[in-house]
Design an enzyme around this catalytic site. Structure first.
Site, mmCIF file in Angstrom:
data_model
loop_
_atom_site.group_PDB
_atom_site.id
_atom_site.type_symbol
_atom_site.label_atom_id
_atom_site.label_comp_id
_atom_site.label_asym_id
_atom_site.label_seq_id
_atom_site.Cartn_x
_atom_site.Cartn_y
_atom_site.Cartn_z
ATOM 1 C CE1 TYR A 56 -3.759 2.406 0.504
ATOM 2 C CE2 TYR A 56 -2.261 3.505 2.014
ATOM 3 C CZ TYR A 56 -3.418 3.512 1.255
ATOM 4 O OH TYR A 56 -4.214 4.624 1.247
ATOM 5 C CD1 TRP A 84 -1.552 7.399 -1.184
ATOM 6 C CD2 TRP A 84 -1.593 9.261 -2.440
ATOM 7 N NE1 TRP A 84 -2.809 7.954 -1.088
ATOM 8 C CE2 TRP A 84 -2.850 9.097 -1.841
ATOM 9 C CE3 TRP A 84 -1.370 10.357 -3.261
ATOM 10 C CZ2 TRP A 84 -3.908 9.989 -2.064
ATOM 11 C CZ3 TRP A 84 -2.409 11.247 -3.477
ATOM 12 C CH2 TRP A 84 -3.664 11.064 -2.889
HETATM 13 N N1 LIG Z 1 -1.411 18.659 1.896
HETATM 14 C C1 LIG Z 1 -1.844 17.388 1.902
HETATM 15 N N2 LIG Z 1 -3.044 17.090 1.358
HETATM 16 C C2 LIG Z 1 -3.503 15.812 1.385
HETATM 17 C C3 LIG Z 1 -2.725 14.754 1.922
HETATM 18 C C4 LIG Z 1 -1.464 15.095 2.501
HETATM 19 O O1 LIG Z 1 -0.731 14.221 3.021
HETATM 20 N N3 LIG Z 1 -1.066 16.399 2.474
HETATM 21 N N4 LIG Z 1 -3.196 13.454 1.904
HETATM 22 C C5 LIG Z 1 -4.269 13.134 0.954
HETATM 23 C C6 LIG Z 1 -4.920 11.866 1.325
HETATM 24 S S1 LIG Z 1 -4.118 10.397 0.999
HETATM 25 C C7 LIG Z 1 -6.147 11.804 1.854
HETATM 26 S S2 LIG Z 1 -6.872 10.287 2.190
HETATM 27 C C8 LIG Z 1 -6.907 13.014 2.152
HETATM 28 C C9 LIG Z 1 -7.538 12.930 3.539
HETATM 29 O O2 LIG Z 1 -8.511 13.895 3.689
HETATM 30 P P1 LIG Z 1 -9.168 14.101 5.129
HETATM 31 O O3 LIG Z 1 -9.340 12.810 5.791
HETATM 32 O O4 LIG Z 1 -10.356 14.950 4.957
HETATM 33 O O5 LIG Z 1 -7.964 14.940 5.806
HETATM 34 P P2 LIG Z 1 -7.417 15.121 7.285
HETATM 35 O O6 LIG Z 1 -6.392 16.210 7.195
HETATM 36 O O7 LIG Z 1 -6.956 13.841 7.840
HETATM 37 O O8 LIG Z 1 -8.657 15.611 8.118
HETATM 38 C C10 LIG Z 1 -9.367 16.788 7.784
HETATM 39 C C11 LIG Z 1 -9.800 17.476 9.035
HETATM 40 O O9 LIG Z 1 -10.785 16.722 9.731
HETATM 41 C C12 LIG Z 1 -10.840 17.247 11.048
HETATM 42 N N5 LIG Z 1 -11.322 16.240 12.000
HETATM 43 C C13 LIG Z 1 -10.610 15.238 12.554
HETATM 44 N N6 LIG Z 1 -11.394 14.516 13.390
HETATM 45 C C14 LIG Z 1 -12.603 15.084 13.366
HETATM 46 C C15 LIG Z 1 -13.855 14.797 14.021
HETATM 47 O O10 LIG Z 1 -14.005 13.851 14.786
HETATM 48 N N7 LIG Z 1 -14.900 15.614 13.733
HETATM 49 C C16 LIG Z 1 -14.796 16.649 12.873
HETATM 50 N N8 LIG Z 1 -15.895 17.372 12.634
HETATM 51 N N9 LIG Z 1 -13.645 16.940 12.255
HETATM 52 C C17 LIG Z 1 -12.563 16.171 12.483
HETATM 53 C C18 LIG Z 1 -9.420 17.644 11.391
HETATM 54 O O11 LIG Z 1 -9.416 18.909 12.037
HETATM 55 C C19 LIG Z 1 -8.704 17.608 10.063
HETATM 56 O O12 LIG Z 1 -7.899 18.751 9.797
HETATM 57 O O13 LIG Z 1 -6.058 14.156 2.119
HETATM 58 C C20 LIG Z 1 -5.304 14.240 0.918
HETATM 59 N N10 LIG Z 1 -4.725 15.556 0.851
HETATM 60 N N1 LIG Z 2 -2.387 8.565 12.232
HETATM 61 C C1 LIG Z 2 -2.726 8.631 10.952
HETATM 62 N N2 LIG Z 2 -2.095 7.842 10.068
HETATM 63 C C2 LIG Z 2 -2.427 7.901 8.760
HETATM 64 C C3 LIG Z 2 -3.413 8.800 8.307
HETATM 65 C C4 LIG Z 2 -4.080 9.617 9.260
HETATM 66 O O1 LIG Z 2 -4.979 10.407 8.927
HETATM 67 N N3 LIG Z 2 -3.687 9.521 10.576
HETATM 68 N N4 LIG Z 2 -3.718 8.862 6.977
HETATM 69 C C5 LIG Z 2 -3.534 7.636 6.221
HETATM 70 C C6 LIG Z 2 -3.716 7.826 4.796
HETATM 71 S S1 LIG Z 2 -5.203 8.502 4.314
HETATM 72 C C7 LIG Z 2 -2.821 7.418 3.866
HETATM 73 S S2 LIG Z 2 -3.247 7.469 2.207
HETATM 74 C C8 LIG Z 2 -1.515 6.849 4.256
HETATM 75 C C9 LIG Z 2 -0.378 7.258 3.317
HETATM 76 O O2 LIG Z 2 0.655 6.373 3.435
HETATM 77 P P1 LIG Z 2 1.702 6.132 2.248
HETATM 78 O O3 LIG Z 2 1.029 6.224 0.927
HETATM 79 O O4 LIG Z 2 2.456 4.898 2.551
HETATM 80 O O5 LIG Z 2 2.641 7.399 2.438
HETATM 81 P P2 LIG Z 2 3.682 8.083 1.469
HETATM 82 O O6 LIG Z 2 4.549 8.922 2.324
HETATM 83 O O7 LIG Z 2 2.974 8.735 0.344
HETATM 84 O O8 LIG Z 2 4.557 6.844 0.945
HETATM 85 C C10 LIG Z 2 4.925 6.680 -0.378
HETATM 86 C C11 LIG Z 2 6.353 6.154 -0.442
HETATM 87 O O9 LIG Z 2 6.641 5.862 -1.814
HETATM 88 C C12 LIG Z 2 7.940 6.353 -2.139
HETATM 89 N N5 LIG Z 2 7.965 6.566 -3.593
HETATM 90 C C13 LIG Z 2 7.651 7.657 -4.316
HETATM 91 N N6 LIG Z 2 7.787 7.416 -5.628
HETATM 92 C C14 LIG Z 2 8.199 6.129 -5.747
HETATM 93 C C15 LIG Z 2 8.499 5.289 -6.856
HETATM 94 O O10 LIG Z 2 8.396 5.658 -8.014
HETATM 95 N N7 LIG Z 2 8.876 4.002 -6.579
HETATM 96 C C16 LIG Z 2 9.003 3.535 -5.311
HETATM 97 N N8 LIG Z 2 9.394 2.274 -5.147
HETATM 98 N N9 LIG Z 2 8.717 4.313 -4.246
HETATM 99 C C17 LIG Z 2 8.314 5.580 -4.468
HETATM 100 C C18 LIG Z 2 8.071 7.604 -1.310
HETATM 101 O O11 LIG Z 2 9.440 7.965 -1.157
HETATM 102 C C19 LIG Z 2 7.391 7.173 0.006
HETATM 103 O O12 LIG Z 2 8.315 6.577 0.874
HETATM 104 O O13 LIG Z 2 -1.205 7.231 5.599
HETATM 105 C C20 LIG Z 2 -2.246 6.880 6.512
HETATM 106 N N10 LIG Z 2 -1.800 7.085 7.884
HETATM 107 MO MO LIG Z 3 -5.218 8.677 2.014
#
Ligand SMILES: Nc1nc2c(c(=O)[nH]1)N[C@H]1C(S)=C(S)[C@@H](COP(=O)(O)OP(=O)(O)OC[C@H]3O[C@@H](n4cnc5c(=O)[nH]c(N)nc54)[C@H](O)[C@@H]3O)O[C@H]1N2
Ligand SMILES: Nc1nc2c(c(=O)[nH]1)N[C@H]1C(S)=C(S)[C@@H](COP(=O)(O)OP(=O)(O)OC[C@H]3O[C@@H](n4cnc5c(=O)[nH]c(N)nc54)[C@H](O)[C@@H]3O)O[C@H]1N2
Ligand SMILES: [Mo]
Length: 758
Positions: free
Chosen positions: A106, A108
């Site tokens: 898993y 991104w």
């Molecule tokens: N800059 C940036 N953007 C991203 C990402 C990133 O790593 N960096 N990750 C991307 C990915 S993979 C995903 S899945 C999406 C995730 O998108 P989301 O899940 O929507 O993003 P989060 O920042 O985890 O949460 C959004 C907000 O929800 C609020 N929140 C938390 N718990 C609660 C609660 O119980 N109730 C309410 N009402 N609010 C709550 C928090 O204040 C938080 O800032 O974002 C994407 N966008």
């Molecule tokens: N506590 C908490 N934990 C969370 C979340 C949260 O809200 N709270 N959010 C969750 C969510 S929504 C997500 S999506 C996950 C994200 O978790 P991940 O998707 O595992 O996070 P990334 O840091 O995007 O990891 C991608 C990795 O791929 C590597 N990479 C980039 N390009 C390439 C390539 O071309 N080849 C290879 N082999 N590697 C490459 C990058 O260097 C990096 O190490 O985290 C989750 N974890």
């Molecule tokens: Mo995510």
């Protein structure tokens, strides 16, 4: 200048062949994001993996040797690394078969659709006989399982969701649970060309639309919204939503014609609202005690929602929590009760602030991608159960009405993800990672996951290889010619896997005799040939150009409009063909943690629980605003907000004062699972009772204590606890912690330099 696409934006760059000497946002982007600064600044950082490495203990003692996470690494040639890896794969597949290989992998990885790391490794493992895969995501693991039972397939909904341009024209009131965070809209899976996190909100506001942000953080809503801020206790949104529903029901404000014609099971749910069986009326007074939101405000908001064309959106974060099904299901129920589903500007949305892609109209066509082949192995895990699987082979567990068994994994293959970033309770994950015989990781960087691997293979970054890409629901399709040569001896994942496939005698199956360049042209030509229209450039023209626009089917799409027009002719894909306010299917599973209609169930860790006496702060581990997850954490923009090299944690001024803490000092955050350091930022954008520490700091465990992260990764604190037996989703968003001053000498970080080598 040459254009390039990342998950967080497109840019134009000049290069001297080795490094990017100038980077500026793609000229078509109305709201460029500073995250693009991380790319050039990280590209040649000392933590790039220079050449293949093998963990010393594994090399000397063979598979299963102890010491993962604390060992040194031996540099080896590509020839040697490929031989060792091929030999180990032959052994594991030969002795234990494909059910012993976890290839879920898993993560991104990078934008660019041919070199999509997961597709590459899945294709490779399929050629070898398959692998244990994962289903669902950390992003939406709970909704992915819930929504098909009650509304629609999640991915269909995200693609077909009502266009933001329609909301701009028609919506009178947006009620956004979890806000519409501009930081999250920086990102789209696969890449985003035009950011418009703020533009559509400003336009809707200018037309007179009102915004209500229900969130613990003020900056989860852009200022342009001039939103009202309602801050329930985190994890209690379901109670707030039930009370809104109760007012609609009790005051005769619910759209009963809509409920009769388009939904099933409202009567069962209404009994619960009215307290018919448990004697508890779910009214605003009841909810005020749980959520902390004044009853009067809840009552008024319900009336406002009934009176206006209201759009209810629930961010993905709300389901990344214990019982995360409930607020999502209740979002659907509220939208149904006010009768807005299928109407322009009304209805339900999921994650309109969670990524840039949500609320963008669906494209007419998808873009070319590498075929992954067939996986004959049936065994899978819900993605967030990875540590359980490794720790407890043979154990049974529940998932979506089924009883499943964890396989016995000997080899883990990770390519393009960082589980020591993304998983919960990292000390426990480290125990889990000690179990398999062999762990293989490809990554450009010495992430914490690479430092837990036995065979470490350096991948290129996307700027170092030819590719093309377009993000989900994004209109631009970009060629992405390499901007620089690879760092050190890095190779792209395709070449690495092709080399190993060759040694294993499956070279032809994996490559079909093509180089990466030949694949790019082949996949494009095949796609182009299948389109049947002529306005799309051929490969030569595309590759020489700067990208082109793909058409959309309906720029003003309104989800469920056809269902609304004729529910018999266009039934939903749910068992009843209607919106399920009561689900016979879910009820039939008999799960106490997710019954047949939405309810309020107290989570184990929230400000209202007894655990809050010892750990009185709710940790919000949300997405970071300066990077994507852990990617390029060493880059300039990510580093710009660190405090003494530690990830920032935000606290309300009253909470800081109560603990004698000052802005800019390093603090210790702790609970029973672990602790970490972080740099204190004091801000009244954060509610009292909240500590906000975003994810993404590379896990830097103390050598003597894996549960203590010196850098500020919140996942040493979060619980590895599923959302429910229905979905088994990730619950990393919320946990309980305490914060105290850190009085010891500051330990140096080890994760910002490569691990020891021999
Ligand atoms: N800059 C940036 N953007 C991203 C990402 C990133 O790593 N960096 N990750 C991307 C990915 S993979 C995903 S899945 C999406 C995730 O998108 P989301 O899940 O929507 O993003 P989060 O920042 O985890 O949460 C959004 C907000 O929800 C609020 N929140 C938390 N718990 C609660 C609660 O119980 N109730 C309410 N009402 N609010 C709550 C928090 O204040 C938080 O800032 O974002 C994407 N966008
Ligand atoms: N506590 C908490 N934990 C969370 C979340 C949260 O809200 N709270 N959010 C969750 C969510 S929504 C997500 S999506 C996950 C994200 O978790 P991940 O998707 O595992 O996070 P990334 O840091 O995007 O990891 C991608 C990795 O791929 C590597 N990479 C980039 N390009 C390439 C390539 O071309 N080849 C290879 N082999 N590697 C490459 C990058 O260097 C990096 O190490 O985290 C989750 N974890
Ligand atoms: Mo995510």
């Amino acid at each position: 200048m040459t254009t390039h696409l990342t998950h967080w934006g497109a840019f134009e760059a000049v290069s001297d062949g080795e490094r990017l000497t100038r980077v500026r946002p793609w000229r078509g982007d109305p709201e460029p994001m500073p995250l693009i600064e991380n790319v050039a600044s990280a590209q040649h950082h000392p933590t790039r993996i220079f050449q293949p490495y093998v963990r010393r203990g594994w090399l000397e003692q063979g598979p299963g040797a102890p010491g993962r996470g604390a060992d040194s690494y031996v540099p080896v040639s590509w020839e040697r690394a490929t031989d060792l890896l091929a030999g180990e794969l032959r052994r594991v597949y030969g002795e234990f078969g494909p059910e012993a290989v976890y290839g879920g992998s898993y993560g991104w990885a990078s934008a660019g659709r041919f070199h999509h790391a997961q597709s590459q490794v899945h294709r490779f493992l399929n050629c070898l006989g398959g692998y244990v895969r994962h289903v669902n995501s950390y992003s939406m693991g709970t909704s992915t399982v819930l929504l098909p039972h009650v509304l629609a397939d999640l991915y269909w909904l995200l693609q077909q969701g009502t266009s933001k341009s329609v909301l701009v024209e028609h919506t009178e009131l947006v009620v956004a649970f979890g806000g519409l965070s501009p930081k999250n809209s920086a990102v789209t899976p696969g890449g985003v060309s035009r950011h418009h996190a703020r533009g559509w909100i400003a336009a809707a506001r200018a037309r007179g639309c009102r915004f209500v942000s229900v969130s613990p953080l003020r900056d989860d809503m852009p200022e342009e919204a001039q939103a009202e801020w309602i801050a329930p206790r985190p994890g209690s949104d379901a109670a707030l939503m039930l009370a809104l529903a109760q007012v609609l029901d009790a005051e005769g404000l619910a759209d009963t014609d809509f409920l009769d014609r388009y939904t099933v099971g409202f009567d069962r749910f209404a009994r619960y609202l009215r307290g018919a069986d448990d004697g508890v009326v779910k009214d605003p007074d009841w909810a005020a005690a749980i959520t902390g939101v004044p009853a009067g405000r809840i009552r008024e908001l319900a009336r406002e929602m009934a009176a206006a064309r209201t759009f209810v959106t629930v961010s993905w974060s709300l389901q990344r929590a214990e019982h995360g099904e409930q607020p999502v299901w209740l979002g659907v129920v509220l939208a149904a009760m006010v009768g807005g589903i299928g109407v322009p500007g009304g209805g339900f949305g999921h994650g309109y602030g969670s990524t840039s892609s949500v609320g963008e109209p669906a494209r007419q066509v998808s873009v070319p991608r590498l075929p992954q082949g067939e996986n004959p192995v049936q065994t899978f895990i819900p993605v967030a159960r990875v540590a359980d699987m490794l720790l407890d082979p043979g154990a049974e567990y529940d998932y979506d009405g089924r009883r499943l068994v964890y396989p016995d994994i000997r080899l883990v293959y990770w390519c393009g993800g960082n589980p020591f970033h993304h998983h919960q309770n990292l000390a426990r994950l480290r125990e889990a990672f000690a179990r398999p015989d062999t762990i293989v990781v490809h990554d450009p960087f010495w992430t914490s996951t690479a430092r837990h691997a036995d065979i470490v293979l350096p991948s290129t970054m996307s700027v170092e290889r030819d590719d093309y890409g377009a993000g989900d629901n994004d209109r631009m399709f970009f060629p992405m010619p390499a901007l620089t040569r690879p760092h050190g001896q890095a190779r792209d994942d395709y070449s690495i896997l092709a080399g190993v496939a060759e040694k294993l005698g499956i070279g032809k199956e994996f490559t079909e005799g093509r180089t990466a360049a030949e694949w790019l042209r082949h996949l494009y030509d095949q796609w182009h040939g299948g389109l049947g229209h002529t306005d799309v450039p051929d490969f030569e023209e595309f590759w020489a150009g700067e990208g082109f626009e793909l058409g959309v089917t309906d720029a003003e799409q309104v989800v469920f409009a056809d269902f609304r027009a004729d529910p018999e002719a266009h039934p939903l894909s749910t068992p009843s063909g209607r919106i399920e306010i009561f689900s016979e299917t879910i009820d039939g599973f008999g799960y106490a943690d997710c019954p047949g209609h939405p309810v309020w169930i107290e989570p184990q860790e929230w400000l209202g629980s007894s655990a809050a006496q010892r750990f009185p702060l709710q940790l919000i581990a949300n997405q970071p605003h300066t990077k994507l997850h852990s990617q390029l954490d060493v880059g300039a923009h990510s580093q710009s907000v660190k405090v003494a090299g530690r990830e920032p944690v935000r606290l309300h001024p009253d909470e800081a004062a109560a603990r004698g803490l000052n802005a800019g000092e390093v603090v210790r955050i702790f609970n029973d699972r672990g602790s970490c350091l972080a740099g204190l930022v004091v801000s009244d954008a954060v509610q009292p009772g909240i500590a906000q520490l975003s994810t993404g700091a590379w896990y830097d465990p103390d050598p003597a204590d894996a549960s203590f992260c010196r850098h500020g990764n919140p996942n040493v604190l979060t619980a590895d606890r599923p959302s429910s037996m229905l979905s088994q989703g990730c619950t990393g968003q919320l946990s309980l912690v305490q914060i105290e001053p850190y009085r010891e000498p500051l330990p140096e970080l080890s994760v910002s330099v490569p691990p020891p080598t021999v």
